[in-house]
Scaffold this motif. Structure first.
Motif, PDB file in Angstrom:
ATOM      1  N   ILE A   5       7.162   5.786  -8.551  1.00  0.00           N
ATOM      2  CA  ILE A   5       6.429   5.802  -6.965  1.00  0.00           C
ATOM      3  C   ILE A   5       5.468   5.043  -7.440  1.00  0.00           C
ATOM      4  O   ILE A   5       4.373   5.953  -8.616  1.00  0.00           O
ATOM      5  CB  ILE A   5       6.331   6.831  -6.614  1.00  0.00           C
ATOM      6  N   GLU A   6       4.422   4.174  -7.043  1.00  0.00           N
ATOM      7  CA  GLU A   6       3.339   4.348  -7.463  1.00  0.00           C
ATOM      8  C   GLU A   6       2.635   3.107  -6.355  1.00  0.00           C
ATOM      9  O   GLU A   6       3.354   2.230  -5.677  1.00  0.00           O
ATOM     10  CB  GLU A   6       3.522   3.356  -8.810  1.00  0.00           C
ATOM     11  N   HIS A   7       1.083   3.131  -6.141  1.00  0.00           N
ATOM     12  CA  HIS A   7       0.354   1.864  -5.239  1.00  0.00           C
ATOM     13  C   HIS A   7      -0.313   0.954  -5.953  1.00  0.00           C
ATOM     14  O   HIS A   7      -0.827   0.129  -5.321  1.00  0.00           O
ATOM     15  CB  HIS A   7      -0.573   3.278  -4.820  1.00  0.00           C
ATOM     16  N   ASP A   8      -0.497   1.140  -7.456  1.00  0.00           N
ATOM     17  CA  ASP A   8      -1.057   0.120  -8.153  1.00  0.00           C
ATOM     18  C   ASP A   8       0.146  -1.026  -8.288  1.00  0.00           C
ATOM     19  O   ASP A   8       1.280  -1.520  -8.778  1.00  0.00           O
ATOM     20  CB  ASP A   8      -1.476   0.753  -9.490  1.00  0.00           C
ATOM     21  N   MET A   9      -0.153  -2.082  -7.124  1.00  0.00           N
ATOM     22  CA  MET A   9       0.449  -2.997  -6.789  1.00  0.00           C
ATOM     23  C   MET A   9       0.943  -4.202  -8.052  1.00  0.00           C
ATOM     24  O   MET A   9       2.126  -4.089  -8.362  1.00  0.00           O
ATOM     25  CB  MET A   9       0.596  -4.147  -5.615  1.00  0.00           C
ATOM     26  N   SER A  10      -0.175  -4.082  -9.081  1.00  0.00           N
ATOM     27  CA  SER A  10       0.381  -5.461  -9.822  1.00  0.00           C
ATOM     28  C   SER A  10       0.949  -4.204 -10.967  1.00  0.00           C
ATOM     29  O   SER A  10       1.829  -5.155 -11.258  1.00  0.00           O
ATOM     30  CB  SER A  10      -1.235  -5.419 -10.495  1.00  0.00           C
ATOM     31  N   LEU A  11       0.349  -3.096 -11.198  1.00  0.00           N
ATOM     32  CA  LEU A  11       1.646  -3.279 -11.775  1.00  0.00           C
ATOM     33  C   LEU A  11       3.646  -2.688 -11.827  1.00  0.00           C
ATOM     34  O   LEU A  11       3.854  -2.797 -12.522  1.00  0.00           O
ATOM     35  CB  LEU A  11       1.611  -1.269 -12.487  1.00  0.00           C
ATOM     36  N   VAL A  12       3.289  -2.572 -10.294  1.00  0.00           N
ATOM     37  CA  VAL A  12       4.476  -2.423  -9.410  1.00  0.00           C
ATOM     38  C   VAL A  12       5.312  -3.954  -9.907  1.00  0.00           C
ATOM     39  O   VAL A  12       6.591  -3.624 -10.186  1.00  0.00           O
ATOM     40  CB  VAL A  12       4.806  -1.591  -8.230  1.00  0.00           C
ATOM     41  N   MET A  13       4.546  -4.539  -9.524  1.00  0.00           N
ATOM     42  CA  MET A  13       5.097  -5.984  -8.904  1.00  0.00           C
ATOM     43  C   MET A  13       5.617  -6.633 -10.609  1.00  0.00           C
ATOM     44  O   MET A  13       6.360  -7.276 -11.200  1.00  0.00           O
ATOM     45  CB  MET A  13       4.370  -6.757  -8.720  1.00  0.00           C
ATOM     46  N   GLY A  14       4.425  -6.053 -11.746  1.00  0.00           N
ATOM     47  CA  GLY A  14       4.529  -6.000 -12.739  1.00  0.00           C
ATOM     48  C   GLY A  14       5.999  -5.911 -13.797  1.00  0.00           C
ATOM     49  O   GLY A  14       6.750  -6.667 -14.421  1.00  0.00           O
ATOM     50  N   ILE A  15       6.523  -4.868 -13.627  1.00  0.00           N
ATOM     51  CA  ILE A  15       8.133  -4.345 -14.642  1.00  0.00           C
ATOM     52  C   ILE A  15       8.634  -3.720 -13.974  1.00  0.00           C
ATOM     53  O   ILE A  15       9.838  -3.506 -15.018  1.00  0.00           O
ATOM     54  CB  ILE A  15       7.032  -3.292 -14.878  1.00  0.00           C
ATOM     55  N   SER A  16       9.211  -3.517 -12.478  1.00  0.00           N
ATOM     56  CA  SER A  16       9.701  -3.400 -11.809  1.00  0.00           C
ATOM     57  C   SER A  16      11.028  -4.622 -11.187  1.00  0.00           C
ATOM     58  O   SER A  16      11.254  -5.503 -10.969  1.00  0.00           O
ATOM     59  CB  SER A  16       9.867  -3.502 -10.343  1.00  0.00           C
ATOM     60  N   ASP A  17      12.241  -4.038 -11.437  1.00  0.00           N
ATOM     61  CA  ASP A  17      13.520  -4.930 -11.487  1.00  0.00           C
ATOM     62  C   ASP A  17      13.890  -4.704 -10.208  1.00  0.00           C
ATOM     63  O   ASP A  17      14.443  -5.649  -9.760  1.00  0.00           O
ATOM     64  CB  ASP A  17      13.973  -4.489 -12.423  1.00  0.00           C
ATOM     65  N   HIS A  18      13.469  -4.094  -9.633  1.00  0.00           N
ATOM     66  CA  HIS A  18      14.027  -3.639  -8.550  1.00  0.00           C
ATOM     67  C   HIS A  18      13.177  -2.529  -7.770  1.00  0.00           C
ATOM     68  O   HIS A  18      12.533  -2.132  -8.045  1.00  0.00           O
ATOM     69  CB  HIS A  18      15.647  -2.953  -8.128  1.00  0.00           C
ATOM     70  N   ILE A  19      13.225  -3.386  -6.325  1.00  0.00           N
ATOM     71  CA  ILE A  19      11.525  -2.816  -5.850  1.00  0.00           C
ATOM     72  C   ILE A  19      12.494  -2.213  -4.537  1.00  0.00           C
ATOM     73  O   ILE A  19      13.042  -2.435  -3.657  1.00  0.00           O
ATOM     74  CB  ILE A  19      10.548  -3.042  -5.557  1.00  0.00           C
ATOM     75  N   TYR A  20      11.820  -0.753  -3.883  1.00  0.00           N
ATOM     76  CA  TYR A  20      12.546  -0.394  -2.819  1.00  0.00           C
ATOM     77  C   TYR A  20      11.788  -0.176  -1.555  1.00  0.00           C
ATOM     78  O   TYR A  20      10.602   0.089  -1.923  1.00  0.00           O
ATOM     79  CB  TYR A  20      13.273   0.412  -2.530  1.00  0.00           C
ATOM     80  N   VAL A  21      11.394  -0.454  -0.587  1.00  0.00           N
ATOM     81  CA  VAL A  21       9.687  -0.544   0.471  1.00  0.00           C
ATOM     82  C   VAL A  21      10.746   0.635   1.586  1.00  0.00           C
ATOM     83  O   VAL A  21      11.908   0.506   2.322  1.00  0.00           O
ATOM     84  CB  VAL A  21       9.738  -1.604   1.003  1.00  0.00           C
ATOM     85  N   ILE A  22       9.513   2.001   1.625  1.00  0.00           N
ATOM     86  CA  ILE A  22      10.442   2.528   2.903  1.00  0.00           C
ATOM     87  C   ILE A  22       8.623   2.900   3.815  1.00  0.00           C
ATOM     88  O   ILE A  22       7.272   2.621   3.054  1.00  0.00           O
ATOM     89  CB  ILE A  22      10.078   4.237   2.210  1.00  0.00           C
ATOM     90  N   ALA A  23       8.894   2.669   5.099  1.00  0.00           N
ATOM     91  CA  ALA A  23       7.991   3.171   5.373  1.00  0.00           C
ATOM     92  C   ALA A  23       8.290   3.775   7.030  1.00  0.00           C
ATOM     93  O   ALA A  23       9.644   4.033   7.261  1.00  0.00           O
ATOM     94  CB  ALA A  23       7.191   1.774   6.720  1.00  0.00           C
ATOM     95  N   GLN A  24       7.556   4.920   7.471  1.00  0.00           N
ATOM     96  CA  GLN A  24       7.727   6.191   7.662  1.00  0.00           C
ATOM     97  C   GLN A  24       8.940   6.959   7.967  1.00  0.00           C
ATOM     98  O   GLN A  24       9.844   7.018   8.694  1.00  0.00           O
ATOM     99  CB  GLN A  24       7.708   5.381   9.381  1.00  0.00           C
ATOM    100  N   GLY A  25       9.595   6.873   6.807  1.00  0.00           N
ATOM    101  CA  GLY A  25      10.763   7.932   6.290  1.00  0.00           C
ATOM    102  C   GLY A  25      11.936   6.399   6.180  1.00  0.00           C
ATOM    103  O   GLY A  25      13.058   7.231   6.148  1.00  0.00           O
TER     104      GLY A  25
END
Lengths: 308, 255
Positions: free
Chosen positions: B210-230
């Protein structure tokens, strides 16, 4: 040395004797509080049970014709520690563990209930009146001139010092060096995280109750022999004093419990030296209130840091 | 073909009338870095709490290596190889760095009181192994020189790395990191970034982040899930997420 300073020395020795047994009992309060944040008010009763078991074992061995004092004392010590630990473990298992995670007040009430239960259970089975034992360890060393004032250190006092010192050393080694000791410290800092690292924290908590009870049983044996008398209610006042010692030194801190015990013992003895001995509790508890007013976390306790 | 390590289906968590997490699906394969992102209060940490056994999910299944783990206790889940960190550092502050590493291996030191009391050869050997293992991981996170310092005296970035090292000695297969970069400076974030990639590539574990630092997330993730309001909003690779209009709307609001 003048007569007066010899008198003070005598009171100091007496105070340290009582104080070191307070310290032994106080460790049980402080360790349990350090880990689960609960005051085990039935701890004084474990001490009382330790005293009773000592008396029963000694009477039993003597009736069997065993006369060697060291053998009697060692067997009594081992049996008392084992039995008291069983009680300590059972009390936690039956009366506290099911209530863990509830409001803090609830285990406290359960502990008070357990305390009254144990007092009366022992009273019913052993009688409510004083049980006395003839002095087992007699004699001592006398210092000073018999003509004016003699400072005496009885052999019983020497035994109390020696046993307390050895016990404290072993406990310190256990806590600082051993694997279970490490787990105890981890639990004291963050029980939830310790659990999460896969450690069975219930086992660690049970162990602290067992250690506390074993130490209380040692105190029960020592003070039982020192006073030569025991009744079902001795645990109440001894427990209160030891609890005071734990708070005075900083509850949760083991060196604090030892320091608190010694200070309390010496304060009581010094008060009794100058005032009628009824005043000793007034001064001892007055000291507690004064220290808490100026240092609420106790002498060696660290002030609670607000978690962000 | 990499295998499915964690498979979460329809995870729902209700607190009374409040639905904190609603029908979240997550898949983590072996040797993958998967991130969960979303605006504040989206329910990311609640998802973590459900997976790690802090909460028992109201509905849904959590399969770790094809075995149901929803409803197990937190320590049972950690023993099955799913270990987590928290948003705020939870080290044993008053213990030394090396002690922190040894406590984490407590249950691997399968000895009894008697062997500990007499320090049998077997006990010594296990203690030595635990020590070697601890030293190995302190080297990996570059903290060996601080081994005898109290954990509470380390810098914040060092404490974060020690926390990850402490998780790693428990030999997890899936490491869940809850905002590991929060409060780190750019340099420390870069070190963390390298460490996470090393965990995947050299130590062959999976990481759920779980991370808020987008450059970190975008740089290393193989896959990303986005959750909004649960509720799950989108999932995909970094590029897909960056260009997803729903995601942009959730973060920046409608035009």
């Amino acid at each position: 040395m003048s007569e007066f300073s010899l008198y003070l020395l005598q009171q100091l020795i007496n105070g340290l004797t009582i104080g070191s047994t307070y310290a032994l009992i106080a460790i049980g309060y402080t360790m349990v509080y350090g880990i689960i944040g609960m005051i085990n008010f039935a701890h004084g009763e474990i001490y009382m049970i330790g005293s009773y078991i000592t008396f029963i074992v000694i009477a039993g061995l003597m009736s069997m014709g065993i006369v060697s004092l060291p053998i009697i004392l060692i067997i009594a010590l081992v049996v008392a520690m084992f039995m008291a630990s069983t009680y300590g473990w059972a009390v936690e298992r039956v009366a506290y563990r099911p209530l863990r995670g509830t409001n803090r007040l609830i285990p406290l009430i359960s502990a008070i209930g357990m305390s009254i239960f144990l007092q009366n259970a022992v009273g019913i089975s052993q009688g409510f009146r004083d049980v006395a034992l003839p002095p087992m360890v007699t004699g001592g060393w006398a210092l000073g001139n018999p003509a004016d004032f003699e400072v005496t250190i009885s052999y019983m006092q020497v035994i109390i010092f020696a046993v307390t010192f050895v016990t404290m050393t072993l406990l310190t080694l256990f806590i600082s060096k051993s694997r279970m000791g490490r787990a105890c410290r981890a639990c004291a800092e963050d029980l939830g995280m310790t659990n999460l690292l896969g450690i069975n924290t219930n086992k660690v908590i049970a162990l602290t109750f067992i250690i506390g009870a074993a130490l209380a049983a040692i105190a029960g044996l020592l003070l039982g022999l020192y006073y030569g008398v025991v009744n079902p209610f001795v645990g109440f006042i001894a427990g209160l004093k030891a609890f005071t010692a734990a708070v005075l030194g900083g509850i949760g801190s083991i060196p604090g419990a030892v320091l608190g015990g010694l200070i309390l013992g010496v304060t009581e003895a010094m008060t009794a030296a100058f005032f009628p001995s009824e005043y000793k509790d007034v001064v001892a508890f007055g000291l507690l209130i004064t220290i808490l007013l100026f240092r609420p976390s106790g002498l060696l306790g660290k002030p609670e840091i607000e978690k962000v | 073909m990499s295998q499915l390590l964690l498979d979460v289906n329809g995870l729902t968590m209700r607190f009374g009338g409040l639905v904190a997490v609603n029908g979240v699906n997550l898949k983590v394969k072996n040797r993958q870095i998967v991130s969960v992102i979303g605006p504040n209060g989206a329910g990311k940490t609640t998802v973590f709490n459900c997976l790690s056994g802090f909460y028992i999910p109201t509905e849904g299944s959590v399969m770790l290596k094809n075995k149901q783990i929803a409803g197990l206790k937190d320590y049972q889940i950690s023993r099955k190889g799913l270990v987590r960190t928290f948003q705020h550092v939870r080290l044993f502050q008053k213990m030394t760095v090396i002690e922190n590493m040894l406590v984490a291996q407590h249950r691997h030191l399968n000895t009894n009181l008697i062997s500990g009391l007499f320090k049998t050869p077997n006990y010594r050997r296990l203690e030595q192994e635990a020590m070697d293992h601890a030293v190995h991981w302190l080297k990996e996170v570059d903290l060996l020189e601080f081994a005898n310092r109290e954990a509470g005296n380390l810098s914040y970035g060092q404490q974060r790395r020690l926390e990850i090292a402490r998780c790693m000695v428990t030999q997890p297969e899936l490491l869940m990191l809850d905002e590991p970069a929060a409060g780190l400076n750019p340099n420390e974030t870069k070190q963390l970034d390298e460490l996470i990639i090393k965990l995947r590539d050299e130590h062959e574990i999976s990481i759920l982040l779980i991370e808020h630092d987008m450059s970190l997330v975008m740089g290393i993730s193989d896959h990303i899930y986005v959750i909004a309001q649960g509720t799950p909003l989108a999932n995909g690779t970094a590029d897909e997420i960056k260009n997803n209009p729903d995601v942009i709307k959730a973060y920046l609001g409608e035009e």
